[in-house]
Motif scaffolding. Structure first.
Motif, PDB file in Angstrom:
ATOM      1  N   ASN A  29       0.806  -1.218   0.000  1.00 28.99           N
ATOM      2  CA  ASN A  29       0.000   0.000   0.000  1.00 28.99           C
ATOM      3  C   ASN A  29       0.841   1.272   0.000  1.00 28.99           C
ATOM      4  O   ASN A  29       0.314   2.360  -0.243  1.00 28.99           O
ATOM      5  CB  ASN A  29      -0.953   0.006   1.205  1.00 28.99           C
ATOM      6  CG  ASN A  29      -2.135  -0.917   1.007  1.00 28.99           C
ATOM      7  OD1 ASN A  29      -2.525  -1.210  -0.125  1.00 28.99           O
ATOM      8  ND2 ASN A  29      -2.723  -1.382   2.106  1.00 28.99           N
ATOM      9  N   LYS A  30       2.123   1.140   0.248  1.00 31.79           N
ATOM     10  CA  LYS A  30       3.038   2.282   0.171  1.00 31.79           C
ATOM     11  C   LYS A  30       3.804   2.313  -1.158  1.00 31.79           C
ATOM     12  O   LYS A  30       4.565   3.254  -1.404  1.00 31.79           O
ATOM     13  CB  LYS A  30       4.051   2.220   1.315  1.00 31.79           C
ATOM     14  CG  LYS A  30       3.453   2.354   2.698  1.00 31.79           C
ATOM     15  CD  LYS A  30       4.534   2.189   3.761  1.00 31.79           C
ATOM     16  CE  LYS A  30       3.961   2.253   5.170  1.00 31.79           C
ATOM     17  NZ  LYS A  30       5.024   2.026   6.198  1.00 31.79           N
ATOM     18  N   CYS A  31       3.620   1.285  -1.992  1.00 28.95           N
ATOM     19  CA  CYS A  31       4.506   1.092  -3.149  1.00 28.95           C
ATOM     20  C   CYS A  31       3.715   1.070  -4.454  1.00 28.95           C
ATOM     21  O   CYS A  31       3.493   0.021  -5.058  1.00 28.95           O
ATOM     22  CB  CYS A  31       5.299  -0.210  -2.990  1.00 28.95           C
ATOM     23  SG  CYS A  31       6.400  -0.212  -1.571  1.00 28.95           S
ATOM     24  N   GLN A  32       3.312   2.248  -4.912  1.00 29.56           N
ATOM     25  CA  GLN A  32       2.559   2.340  -6.158  1.00 29.56           C
ATOM     26  C   GLN A  32       3.450   2.470  -7.385  1.00 29.56           C
ATOM     27  O   GLN A  32       2.965   2.468  -8.517  1.00 29.56           O
ATOM     28  CB  GLN A  32       1.599   3.528  -6.108  1.00 29.56           C
ATOM     29  CG  GLN A  32       0.426   3.358  -5.172  1.00 29.56           C
ATOM     30  CD  GLN A  32       0.757   3.685  -3.722  1.00 29.56           C
ATOM     31  OE1 GLN A  32       1.793   4.274  -3.431  1.00 29.56           O
ATOM     32  NE2 GLN A  32      -0.125   3.310  -2.812  1.00 29.56           N
ATOM     33  N   SER A  33       4.754   2.604  -7.184  1.00 27.73           N
ATOM     34  CA  SER A  33       5.703   2.705  -8.299  1.00 27.73           C
ATOM     35  C   SER A  33       7.005   2.024  -7.897  1.00 27.73           C
ATOM     36  O   SER A  33       7.264   1.828  -6.700  1.00 27.73           O
ATOM     37  CB  SER A  33       5.974   4.174  -8.654  1.00 27.73           C
ATOM     38  OG  SER A  33       6.854   4.763  -7.702  1.00 27.73           O
ATOM     39  N   PRO A  34       7.854   1.660  -8.871  1.00 33.56           N
ATOM     40  CA  PRO A  34       9.155   1.073  -8.517  1.00 33.56           C
ATOM     41  C   PRO A  34       9.998   1.989  -7.638  1.00 33.56           C
ATOM     42  O   PRO A  34      10.778   1.504  -6.798  1.00 33.56           O
ATOM     43  CB  PRO A  34       9.820   0.847  -9.881  1.00 33.56           C
ATOM     44  CG  PRO A  34       8.690   0.703 -10.843  1.00 33.56           C
ATOM     45  CD  PRO A  34       7.628   1.637 -10.335  1.00 33.56           C
ATOM     46  N   PHE A  35       9.838   3.294  -7.794  1.00 36.27           N
ATOM     47  CA  PHE A  35      10.603   4.244  -6.984  1.00 36.27           C
ATOM     48  C   PHE A  35      10.177   4.168  -5.511  1.00 36.27           C
ATOM     49  O   PHE A  35      11.015   4.259  -4.605  1.00 36.27           O
ATOM     50  CB  PHE A  35      10.402   5.663  -7.524  1.00 36.27           C
ATOM     51  CG  PHE A  35      10.629   5.785  -8.998  1.00 36.27           C
ATOM     52  CD1 PHE A  35      11.905   5.666  -9.533  1.00 36.27           C
ATOM     53  CD2 PHE A  35       9.573   5.967  -9.869  1.00 36.27           C
ATOM     54  CE1 PHE A  35      12.119   5.748 -10.905  1.00 36.27           C
ATOM     55  CE2 PHE A  35       9.767   6.053 -11.240  1.00 36.27           C
ATOM     56  CZ  PHE A  35      11.042   5.946 -11.759  1.00 36.27           C
ATOM     57  N   HIS A  36       8.887   3.965  -5.281  1.00 31.97           N
ATOM     58  CA  HIS A  36       8.427   3.820  -3.912  1.00 31.97           C
ATOM     59  C   HIS A  36       8.821   2.459  -3.330  1.00 31.97           C
ATOM     60  O   HIS A  36       9.073   2.349  -2.125  1.00 31.97           O
ATOM     61  CB  HIS A  36       6.904   4.005  -3.858  1.00 31.97           C
ATOM     62  CG  HIS A  36       6.471   5.429  -4.052  1.00 31.97           C
ATOM     63  ND1 HIS A  36       6.314   5.995  -5.299  1.00 31.97           N
ATOM     64  CD2 HIS A  36       6.201   6.406  -3.162  1.00 31.97           C
ATOM     65  CE1 HIS A  36       5.937   7.255  -5.173  1.00 31.97           C
ATOM     66  NE2 HIS A  36       5.861   7.530  -3.882  1.00 31.97           N
ATOM     67  N   VAL A  37       8.894   1.435  -4.178  1.00 30.49           N
ATOM     68  CA  VAL A  37       9.375   0.126  -3.715  1.00 30.49           C
ATOM     69  C   VAL A  37      10.801   0.252  -3.194  1.00 30.49           C
ATOM     70  O   VAL A  37      11.140  -0.257  -2.111  1.00 30.49           O
ATOM     71  CB  VAL A  37       9.320  -0.923  -4.846  1.00 30.49           C
ATOM     72  CG1 VAL A  37       9.938  -2.242  -4.383  1.00 30.49           C
ATOM     73  CG2 VAL A  37       7.881  -1.152  -5.306  1.00 30.49           C
ATOM     74  N   VAL A  38      11.637   0.939  -3.949  1.00 34.54           N
ATOM     75  CA  VAL A  38      13.037   1.102  -3.544  1.00 34.54           C
ATOM     76  C   VAL A  38      13.135   1.956  -2.286  1.00 34.54           C
ATOM     77  O   VAL A  38      13.934   1.665  -1.380  1.00 34.54           O
ATOM     78  CB  VAL A  38      13.865   1.707  -4.703  1.00 34.54           C
ATOM     79  CG1 VAL A  38      15.246   2.141  -4.223  1.00 34.54           C
ATOM     80  CG2 VAL A  38      13.996   0.692  -5.833  1.00 34.54           C
TER      81      VAL A  38
END
Length: 539
Positions: A29-38
Motif C-alpha cells: 500500500n506504500k509502493c505504487q511505483s518502482p521508486f516507492h518500492v526502492v
C-alpha cells in the motif's frame, strides 16, 4: 480433509501467517511505483543495519557487514557479507522485480476530448487492460525538480482518486459483454476533470499554436498544480517526471476465512518483499552470518514487465516498430520456411508453438523486458558481483560463479476454478499448497534437475511445501529474469514463485500463507545454501 488454512500451518500458525501477510499489505500500500518500492526497501534495510553505497564511489567491503546500492532509484541490490567470506567464494542470490503492469503518463500528456480534460498514458507491460476501466485511480512516481543550481529526485504520491477510465454504456455498445477489446490509444484515456470546470478555476493550457514554454506546459494544468502543491514547488521548477497510475483502493486481507490477499501488484511485490525480509531476517542476530563463507544478496530489478505477444496494426517494417513486432517477424520467417502445400491449420499451430519455443532466450532479452540500465539484462549484476569478488587473483569472479546459486522469484499461476483446463493435468498449483517450481524443457525457465534438487533440500529444512508447474504443450510459455541472468552469468538457477490468480489484472488475488512460506524459504536458503552446495556432487 484438512481445511486449506490448516494445511498452510505446516510452516507456521494462522496468527503468524496473518501477521506476515498484514505486514506485506502495509508494504504494497506504500509502493505504487518502482521508486516507492526502492524507498520502502531503503527504510527497511537501514533499520536492519544495512549501509548505503554509491556505485560511483570506491567500496571498502568488510566481512560480517551489510550493504545496499540503488540504480535509477528503481532498482536495489542489497547484500550481507559472510563472516568467513573471501574473494572467490560464492553468492547466494534471490532475484525479483519492482515493476508491475500499469498506465504511465506520457511525456506530453495534455489532452482535451469532447469537453473533458484527459491525461495521455502509455500501457506499460502486459496488463489486463479492461480491468482498469471504472476504477478510482491515483498517481505516484518521481519528479525531477530544479532546486537552485541542483537537480533533485523527489518522490510524489497523490493519494486520492483523481483519475478514471470510464466504460461505455451497454446501451451504446450492445456487444459489450461478447467482445470488449479496448483500443489502447483511443479508449484508455483517463479523465481528470471537465474542461469547463478547469477553466473556471483558472487552469488554462497554452493556446492552440503556442508551443510549451516549460515542461509543465506539456501536461494538464490541473495535474501540474496537484504535483506542485504536493511537492511544494513552482511549476517552472518541474523539469520532468515518471508517473504511474495505480488503483486507489488499498490491498486487503480478504475471504470469509481471512485467507486471501486482494491487492494490486502482487506480481511481483510478493517476491520482492519476501526476498527483502528473508535477507534481513537471515542476517540478524541469530549468528549465522558470522560463519557464512558466501555473500547473501538480493537484486530487485526494474523494467522486467513487457507487453504481451500482440500484433500491431502497422506493418512489421514500419520505423515505429515495437520490440515485440521484431519477435513476431522472426517467428513468421521461421514458420514460413517450414510450411508446404500439405501443411494443415493444425500443423500450422504446432509449427508456431515449436518455433516460438526454439527462439533463443538471449534474443528475447535483447528485444523485450529487462533491457535497460537498471534491468536484469543490464551489466549491473555482473559489475556488482565482480566488485565484490575482487581479490589477489584475476579469476576470483570466475571461481565464485560455479559456487553460487540464483533463486529467480516471480509469481506463479495457480489453477483457476473456472478455467482449470488451462493447466496441464498433473501440474495444477494451488493456493496454500506451497511455493511453485517452474519447469520448461526449452529453458523459458532456467530450472534444472540440479537446481531443483538443491531447492528441495532448502524446502525440507524450511518446512515449506513445494509444487511443480509446467505449461501445457499447446500453450506458449512465458519467461522471467531467470534465463536472462542464468545465461549471462553462467550460474545455477531455479525459477520459483508464489501461486496467485488474476495475474496482471489491476486487482490480483493470492493467499496469506504464501508470504509466510516465501520468507521462511528465502531465510533458510540464505542460511543453508553453502552447506548444501558442499554436498552436491556435480561438475
Amino acid at each position: 480433509m484438512a481445511a486449506p488454512m490448516a494445511q498452510a500451518t505446516a510452516a507456521g500458525t494462522k496468527e503468524a501467517i496473518l501477521c506476515a501477510a498484514r505486514k506485506f499489505v502495509e508494504f504494497v500500500n506504500k509502493c505504487q511505483s518502482p521508486f516507492h518500492v526502492v524507498e520502502e526497501s531503503r527504510t527497511i534495510l537501514k533499520a536492519a543495519g544495512f549501509s548505503e553505497l554509491r556505485e560511483a564511489d570506491q567500496w571498502d567491503i568488510k566481512p560480517n557487514s551489510k550493504y545496499f546500492v540503488t540504480r535509477n532509484q528503481s532498482t536495489v541490490v542489497a547484500f550481507a557479507v559472510g563472516g568467513k567470506y573471501k574473494p572467490g567464494n560464492g553468492f547466494t542470490i534471490v532475484g525479483a522485480h519492482t515493476d508491475s503492469p500499469c498506465l504511465k503518463v506520457k511525456p506530453q500528456s495534455n489532452k482535451v476530448k469532447s469537453g473533458y480534460q484527459c491525461v495521455g498514458v502509455e500501457c506499460y507491460g502486459g496488463g489486463i487492460w479492461h480491468t482498469w476501466f471504472d476504477r478510482d485511480l491515483m498517481v505516484a512516481g518521481r519528479v525531477m525538480v530544479k532546486n537552485a543550481d541542483k537537480i533533485e529526485h523527489r518522490l510524489v504520491r497523490i493519494n486520492r482518486p483523481i483519475l478514471r477510465v470510464p466504460n461505455i454504456a451497454i446501451h451504446l455498445m450492445r456487444d459489450h459483454n461478447d467482445k470488449f477489446g479496448p483500443n489502447k490509444e483511443t479508449n484508455i484515456v483517463p479523465v481528470l476533470a471537465t474542461a469547463v470546470q478547469a477553466q473556471l478555476e483558472g487552469h488554462t493550457s497554452p493556446k492552440e499554436g503556442e508551443g510549451p514554454k516549460c515542461q509543465a506546459d506539456k501536461h494538464p494544468p490541473v495535474l501540474v498544480r496537484l504535483l506542485c502543491e504536493e511537492l511544494g514547488i513552482q511549476r517552472e521548477d518541474l523539469l520532468d517526471f515518471e508517473l504511474c497510475l495505480a488503483d486507489h483502493q488499498p490491498a486487503a486481507i480478504g475471504g470469509a476465512l481471512e485467507e486471501f490477499i486482494f491487492s494490486p501488484r502482487l506480481d511481483n511485490l510478493v517476491s520482492s518483499y519476501c526476498a527483502l525480509q528473508g535477507l534481513v531476517e537471515s542476517s540478524g542476530g541469530n549468528g549465522s552470518l558470522t560463519s557464512d563463507p558466501n555473500i547473501r544478496l538480493i537484486a530487485l530489478y526494474d523494467n522486467e514487465e513487457h507487453a504481451g505477444v500482440e500484433r500491431m496494426e502497422w506493418p512489421s517494417k514500419s520505423p515505429d516498430l515495437d520490440p515485440i513486432e521484431h519477435l513476431w517477424d522472426q517467428l513468421r520467417r521461421a514458420v514460413r520456411a517450414r510450411v508446404t502445400e500439405r501443411t494443415t491449420l493444425a500443423d500450422l499451430g504446432r509449427l508456431l508453438l515449436e518455433e516460438w519455443d526454439a527462439i533463443p532466450q538471449h534474443r528475447i532479452a535483447r528485444l523485450v523486458g529487462s533491457e535497460s540500465a537498471q534491468g536484469a539484462a543490464s551489466m549491473l549484476t555482473e559489475h556488482i558481483l565482480r566488485r565484490l569478488s575482487s581479490g589477489d587473483r584475476a579469476t576470483c569472479f570466475e571461481e565464485a560463479v560455479p559456487k553460487s546459486f540464483l533463486l529467480s522469484a516471480d509469481q506463479a499461476h495457480a489453477v483457476h476454478p473456472n478455467y482449470s483446463e488451462k493447466h496441464e493435468d498433473n501440474h495444477k498449483p494451488m493456493l496454500h499448497k506451497g511455493i511453485v517450481i517452474k519447469f520448461n524443457a526449452n529453458q523459458r525457465y532456467a530450472t534444472t534437475a540440479v537446481s531443483t534438487s538443491i531447492l528441495r533440500e532448502v524446502g525440507t529444512l524450511a518446512n515449506v511445501p513445494l509444487q511443480d508447474f509446467v505449461v501445457r504443450n499447446d500453450s506458449p510459455c512465458g519467461s522471467t529474469i531467470g534465463p536472462i541472468l542464468s545465461a549471462k552469468l553462467g550460474m545455477k538457477t531455479v525459477d520459483i514463485g508464489a501461486p496467485q490468480l488474476s495475474m496482471h489484472s489491476i486487482r490480483e488475488m493470492g493467499c496469506t500463507s504464501s508470504v509466510h512460506q516465501s520468507i521462511a524459504l528465502y531465510r533458510t536458503y540464505f542460511q543453508e545454501y553453502p552447506s548444501i552446495y558442499n554436498r552436491v556432487n556435480v561438475d
